[in-house]
Design a protein around this motif. Structure first.
Motif, short mmCIF file in Angstrom:
data_model
loop_
_atom_site.label_atom_id
_atom_site.label_comp_id
_atom_site.label_asym_id
_atom_site.label_seq_id
_atom_site.Cartn_x
_atom_site.Cartn_y
_atom_site.Cartn_z
N ARG A 225 0.69 -1.27 0.46
CA ARG A 225 -0.38 0.40 0.29
C ARG A 225 1.12 1.75 -0.05
NH1 ARG A 225 -3.64 0.44 5.02
NH2 ARG A 225 -1.74 0.97 6.53
N ASN B 179 2.03 5.28 -3.64
CA ASN B 179 1.87 6.45 -3.56
C ASN B 179 2.78 7.52 -3.80
OD1 ASN B 179 3.10 7.32 -0.86
ND2 ASN B 179 1.36 6.05 0.03
N GLU C 279 3.67 6.59 5.26
CA GLU C 279 2.71 5.95 5.09
C GLU C 279 2.30 7.17 5.48
OE1 GLU C 279 0.35 1.99 7.12
OE2 GLU C 279 2.61 2.80 8.42
N VAL D 76 -5.62 13.81 6.93
CA VAL D 76 -6.27 14.22 7.07
C VAL D 76 -7.50 14.95 7.19
CG1 VAL D 76 -8.83 13.22 6.71
CG2 VAL D 76 -6.89 11.83 5.50
N PRO E 228 -8.28 15.06 -2.87
CA PRO E 228 -7.57 13.62 -2.23
C PRO E 228 -6.68 14.06 -1.66
CG PRO E 228 -7.52 13.63 -5.11
CD PRO E 228 -8.33 14.81 -4.28
N ASP F 217 -4.11 11.40 -0.35
CA ASP F 217 -3.89 9.63 -0.20
C ASP F 217 -2.62 9.98 -1.06
OD1 ASP F 217 -4.05 10.61 -3.06
OD2 ASP F 217 -5.82 9.56 -3.65
N VAL G 199 -1.96 8.55 -5.10
CA VAL G 199 -2.36 7.42 -4.88
C VAL G 199 -3.00 7.63 -6.64
CG1 VAL G 199 -3.83 5.56 -5.45
CG2 VAL G 199 -2.10 6.32 -3.42
N SER G 200 -4.05 8.95 -6.49
CA SER G 200 -4.89 9.46 -7.42
C SER G 200 -4.45 9.44 -8.82
CB SER G 200 -6.43 9.30 -6.88
OG SER G 200 -6.18 11.31 -6.14
#
Length: 64
Positions: A9, A13, A18, A24, A45, A47, A50-51
């Motif tokens: 995970r 990114n 992490e 957020v 986003p 994130d 990632v997007s």
């Protein structure tokens, strides 16, 4: 979550680290501040990038 799953995970990114709830929270804090008073209808986003590739491709497709 296994260490391998967590690392996979993280590797997705762009920042290769992490995220936390604080990441957020600071985005929400900014949007609630007076500095963001002219920001409306924003999709932001939080994130770690990632997007980004998907959003970039989508923006190119929607241009035409």
């Amino acid at each position: 979550m296994t260490d391998d799953m967590r690392q996979a995970r993280i590797n997705q990114n762009l920042m290769k680290q992490e995220g936390t709830g604080w990441d957020v929270g600071y985005g929400i804090l900014f949007l609630c501040s007076k500095e963001a008073k002219w920001i409306t209808g924003l999709i932001m986003p939080i994130d770690g990038g990632v997007s980004f590739p998907r959003l970039w491709i989508l923006s190119k497709l929607l241009r035409y």
